[in-house]
Write a protein that holds these residues in place. Structure first.
Motif, mmCIF file in Angstrom:
data_model
loop_
_atom_site.group_PDB
_atom_site.id
_atom_site.type_symbol
_atom_site.label_atom_id
_atom_site.label_comp_id
_atom_site.label_asym_id
_atom_site.label_seq_id
_atom_site.Cartn_x
_atom_site.Cartn_y
_atom_site.Cartn_z
ATOM 1 N N ALA A 34 24.751 58.096 107.212
ATOM 2 C CA ALA A 34 23.640 58.859 108.153
ATOM 3 C C ALA A 34 22.865 59.602 107.377
ATOM 4 C CB ALA A 34 24.463 59.479 109.424
ATOM 5 N N ASN A 35 23.268 60.442 106.714
ATOM 6 C CA ASN A 35 22.310 61.458 105.733
ATOM 7 C C ASN A 35 21.227 60.647 104.947
ATOM 8 O OD1 ASN A 35 23.411 63.979 106.457
ATOM 9 N ND2 ASN A 35 24.652 64.099 104.942
ATOM 10 N N ARG A 36 21.745 59.639 104.346
ATOM 11 C CA ARG A 36 20.769 58.883 103.562
ATOM 12 C C ARG A 36 19.866 58.111 104.385
ATOM 13 N NH1 ARG A 36 25.423 56.859 100.772
ATOM 14 N NH2 ARG A 36 25.138 54.776 101.564
ATOM 15 N N VAL A 37 20.381 57.550 105.559
ATOM 16 C CA VAL A 37 19.303 56.906 106.221
ATOM 17 C C VAL A 37 18.293 57.838 106.993
ATOM 18 C CG1 VAL A 37 19.027 55.688 108.780
ATOM 19 C CG2 VAL A 37 20.919 55.074 107.223
ATOM 20 N N GLU A 45 18.711 65.898 106.513
ATOM 21 C CA GLU A 45 19.728 65.344 106.691
ATOM 22 C C GLU A 45 20.453 66.006 107.359
ATOM 23 O OE1 GLU A 45 21.757 65.410 102.497
ATOM 24 O OE2 GLU A 45 20.404 63.849 101.884
ATOM 25 N N PRO A 46 20.932 65.379 108.742
ATOM 26 C CA PRO A 46 21.753 66.009 109.839
ATOM 27 C C PRO A 46 23.174 66.603 109.523
ATOM 28 C CG PRO A 46 21.977 63.573 110.260
ATOM 29 C CD PRO A 46 21.024 63.856 108.670
ATOM 30 N N HIS A 178 30.347 57.087 116.575
ATOM 31 C CA HIS A 178 30.013 57.873 118.061
ATOM 32 C C HIS A 178 29.670 59.121 117.705
ATOM 33 C CE1 HIS A 178 30.384 58.854 121.983
ATOM 34 N NE2 HIS A 178 31.298 59.459 121.917
ATOM 35 N N LEU A 179 30.521 59.850 116.851
ATOM 36 C CA LEU A 179 30.135 61.257 116.561
ATOM 37 C C LEU A 179 28.697 61.461 116.201
ATOM 38 C CD1 LEU A 179 33.277 62.572 115.178
ATOM 39 C CD2 LEU A 179 32.365 63.200 117.260
ATOM 40 N N VAL A 180 28.214 60.403 115.115
ATOM 41 C CA VAL A 180 26.728 60.557 114.872
ATOM 42 C C VAL A 180 25.937 60.322 115.940
ATOM 43 C CG1 VAL A 180 24.981 59.379 113.404
ATOM 44 C CG2 VAL A 180 27.307 59.634 112.300
ATOM 45 N N GLU A 181 26.437 59.221 116.902
ATOM 46 C CA GLU A 181 25.525 58.995 118.121
ATOM 47 C C GLU A 181 25.255 60.600 118.862
ATOM 48 O OE1 GLU A 181 25.132 56.029 121.801
ATOM 49 O OE2 GLU A 181 26.944 56.192 120.581
ATOM 50 N N ALA A 189 22.776 56.392 114.922
ATOM 51 C CA ALA A 189 24.211 55.731 114.630
ATOM 52 C C ALA A 189 23.860 54.290 114.600
ATOM 53 C CB ALA A 189 25.007 56.112 115.955
ATOM 54 N N LEU A 190 23.168 53.689 115.367
ATOM 55 C CA LEU A 190 22.810 52.170 114.883
ATOM 56 C C LEU A 190 22.254 51.916 113.821
ATOM 57 C CD1 LEU A 190 21.375 51.438 118.377
ATOM 58 C CD2 LEU A 190 23.640 50.545 117.738
ATOM 59 N N ALA A 191 21.258 52.711 113.163
ATOM 60 C CA ALA A 191 20.942 52.490 111.867
ATOM 61 C C ALA A 191 22.014 52.457 110.884
ATOM 62 C CB ALA A 191 19.540 53.427 111.413
ATOM 63 N N THR A 192 22.848 53.439 110.917
ATOM 64 C CA THR A 192 23.901 53.847 110.185
ATOM 65 C C THR A 192 24.698 52.672 109.924
ATOM 66 O OG1 THR A 192 23.599 56.228 110.318
ATOM 67 C CG2 THR A 192 25.863 55.423 109.362
ATOM 68 N N ALA A 193 25.222 52.184 111.168
ATOM 69 C CA ALA A 193 26.163 50.873 111.383
ATOM 70 C C ALA A 193 25.721 49.805 110.624
ATOM 71 C CB ALA A 193 26.441 50.649 112.630
ATOM 72 N N ARG A 194 24.127 49.457 110.759
ATOM 73 C CA ARG A 194 23.459 48.468 109.999
ATOM 74 C C ARG A 194 23.445 48.592 108.723
ATOM 75 N NH1 ARG A 194 18.263 46.774 108.637
ATOM 76 N NH2 ARG A 194 17.936 44.374 109.204
#
Length: 217
Positions: A34-37, A45-46, A178-181, A189-194
């Protein structure tokens, strides 16, 4: 005038000897990706994610040696604290671990567990009457030992107020997404999963209304 940058959410993942590798490393990867995205999109970076343990070095299930970023004695503060699962028998009997969890729970806005990490939260008195889940093999035992809990089956994760619990092993990835969301938004979150090429079961959890003490929500 420039837009103020929100401070990164401090995510701590509790590990111990005989921790399940994917229980801790799966969520760690989710927050890291998620940070990289976010960085790739030109944003800050969140998350600031780290592992914490009684000792710096722990031996995970299968013999993998993990080195944590900090120890309980260092007293690191977190916004999200996630307790991994594994073989928890020794950790449940360790007063230092349980006392630290009790203290941390009082100052951490969001609490979570993966798999049998729920047993550590229950031993510490953090899980009392909430709706929760754990690995399918351990659900009956969790209910037997703490009959006031409402142990849920057939959900990858369960949220009750500011406490999140998940099923075993790979379900921790669903919970972490879900916590990222929750803390960073659905798009991230969706971009991280992808990016992870992970088939995220986004609707696989269940949430109960309740007070939430997190600045990221």
């Amino acid at each position: 005038m420039s837009t103020p940058v929100s401070p990164a959410q401090r995510v701590g993942i509790v590990v111990f000897d005989q921790v399940e590798v994917l229980d801790c490393c799966g969520p760690f990867e989710v927050f890291s990706v998620a940070n990289r995205v976010s960085h790739g999109r030109g944003k800050s970076e969140p998350f600031k994610v780290s592992m914490i343990a009684k000792e710096l070095e722990v031996s995970a299930r299968g013999g993998l040696v993990l080195r944590s970023h900090s120890t309980f004695a260092e007293g690191t503060e977190f916004d999200v604290l996630l307790v991994a699962g594994g073989v928890t028998d020794d950790a449940e009997r360790d007063d230092e671990t349980i006392n630290w969890l009790q203290h941390a729970a009082n100052r951490t806005p969001l609490l979570a567990s993966v798999c049998t990490g729920a047993f550590l939260l229950a031993t510490a008195g953090i899980l009392t009457t909430q709706r929760v889940t754990t690995h399918w093999e351990d659900q009956a035992e969790l209910q037997r030992r703490w009959p006031s809990l409402q142990v849920e089956a057939n959900h990858r994760w369960v949220r009750d107020g500011n406490i999140f619990t998940s099923g075993g092993i790979s379900a921790g990835i669903d919970l972490a997404l879900h916590l990222v969301e929750v803390c960073g938004g659905a798009d991230l979150a969706l971009a991280t999963a992808r990016q992870m090429e992970y088939d995220w079961r986004r609707a696989s959890g269940v949430a109960t209304a309740g007070e939430v003490r997190s600045a990221c929500i």
